[in-house]
Motif scaffolding. Structure first.
Motif: not given
Length: 406
Positions: A227-230, A348-353, A381-383, A389-391
């Motif tokens: 619920l948190f992740y997706c 940073f958000g991109s690499v972490f995700g 795989d794409r998102v 990053t959005g947060a």
């Protein structure tokens, strides 16, 4: 008068069936050697290991020693057949290897064409959706969230993860996927989803606790994280694109934007920030990939062995450079330090995700989260680089940038 036949005149060195064909003889079906002329004495010169040997044979003994000649011919023929077989096997292996290499090259080229074709299609579609904003953006995001949530819970139910835990029931997974898809819509409608997320977590926990059998904590934790992740994290893209409605006053694109499409008011801080953030993520992935291929030597982490520190630093530089260049084009944010910080947070958000999704797939024992997009895999795989990053982007613009960076 004795007759002499010198075998070396007939080019029988080395002794072989093919070279004996020059001699005046005939072969029986059993390939025995018979001379067409009779000799009272036959002088054979056989070369063995470079030394000559002369064997005088009388007429009465020719037929007895014919077996020796036959054995030599047959042995040579068997050796030739064996050598020919080895050569044919070697040629077959070389031909098979060449064909496999050509097939792999064609397959790789086909996959690359697929990736480029569908990548361009996705990029153009996402650009149009982001420019549309409002319900177009939110409903499209909700559809992607639903598919991504389905992929996540399928990964949770995979053999690699279930070997160490009890997966949630399938009906709970489906309910969670629907709840995740409703979260972006509720965010746009109410502007806040804190109460919705709390209520959804409570309902899911109650359903798990009341199920038949023995409830497991792993079931609860995987569902709540889903619920948190997706669901919860993607909602920040709605808050970023649609919630930051302050006009980007300094953006030159607003003055030239058609009135029928919203005019200057259409270009808000949320739109500009979303476009820059997405561009930074694409730049980070591209520069990190190119840098890793060119100079990558040191592995970044065991979660994703192909990622390197060298590629990571190249990706960071490319992401910050993209943020600075686009800040000059869109005239947002107005400060250079703000543009650099915005690029760093996006990277940073991109690499972490990316690493988070790689960890989930590694535990599941799969390469791709799905097969929805040819040449790219699944939605996750794409998102994966966009989930966190959005947060970060919304929090930075909302709380850190003075006057939203205008």
């Amino acid at each position: 008068m004795a007759s002499f036949v010198e075998i070396d005149r007939y080019n029988l060195l080395p002794l072989s069936l093919s070279s004996l064909s020059a001699c005046s003889r005939r072969l029986s079906p059993s390939r025995t050697l018979r001379f067409s002329r009779r000799f009272s004495k036959l002088n054979l010169r056989l070369v063995i290991d470079g030394s000559k040997r002369v064997f005088p044979i009388r007429q009465a003994r020719v037929y007895a020693n014919r077996r020796v000649i036959t054995a030599l011919v047959r042995a040579e023929q068997d050796q030739l057949d064996e050598d020919n077989a080895k050569e044919e096997v070697g040629e077959g292996q070389m031909l098979s290897t060449t064909e496999d290499a050509v097939s792999d090259h064609k397959q790789t080229a086909g996959q690359l064409r697929k990736r480029i074709f569908f990548g361009l299609g996705i990029g153009i579609s996402v650009g149009a959706i982001v420019l549309g904003g409002g319900w177009v953006f939110t409903v499209s995001l909700a559809a992607a969230v639903f598919v991504g949530a389905r992929e996540y819970f399928e990964l949770v139910r995979s053999r690699g993860i279930t070997s160490g835990m009890t997966p949630p029931p399938r009906y709970v997974s489906r309910v969670c996927s629907v709840i995740c898809a409703l979260m972006p819509i509720l965010t746009l409608y109410f502007g806040n989803i804190d109460v919705s997320v709390t209520s959804a977590a409570f309902v899911v926990a109650t359903a798990l606790l009341l199920q038949r059998g023995n409830p497991r904590f792993a079931q609860l934790s995987s569902c709540v994280f889903g619920l948190f992740y997706c669901g919860y994290l993607p909602c920040f893209w709605v808050k970023l694109r649609c919630g930051l409605a302050a006009p980007a006053l300094n953006t030159r694109f607003g003055a030239a934007w058609p009135i029928l499409l919203g005019g200057r008011a259409h270009w808000t801080v949320g739109l500009v920030a979303t476009l820059i953030s997405i561009s930074c993520i694409i730049a980070a992935d591209t520069y990190a990939f190119v840098g890793g291929k060119a100079i990558g030597r040191t592995p970044l982490t065991n979660i994703s062995p192909k990622k390197t520190w060298e590629g990571t630093f190249v990706g960071l530089g490319g992401c910050i450079a993209t943020s600075v260049v686009l800040s000059k084009i869109f005239s947002w944010p107005t400060s250079l330090l703000g543009a650099i910080a915005f690029g760093f947070l996006n990277f940073f958000g991109s690499v972490f995700g990316d690493l988070t999704e790689s960890m989930i797939k590694r535990d599941a024992g799969v390469k791709d989260s799905g097969s929805l997009i040819p040449g790219h895999g699944g939605i996750l795989d794409r998102v994966d680089s966009y989930i966190f990053t959005g947060a970060l982007a919304y929090s930075f613009v909302k709380t850190i940038l003075p006057l939203y960076g205008v």
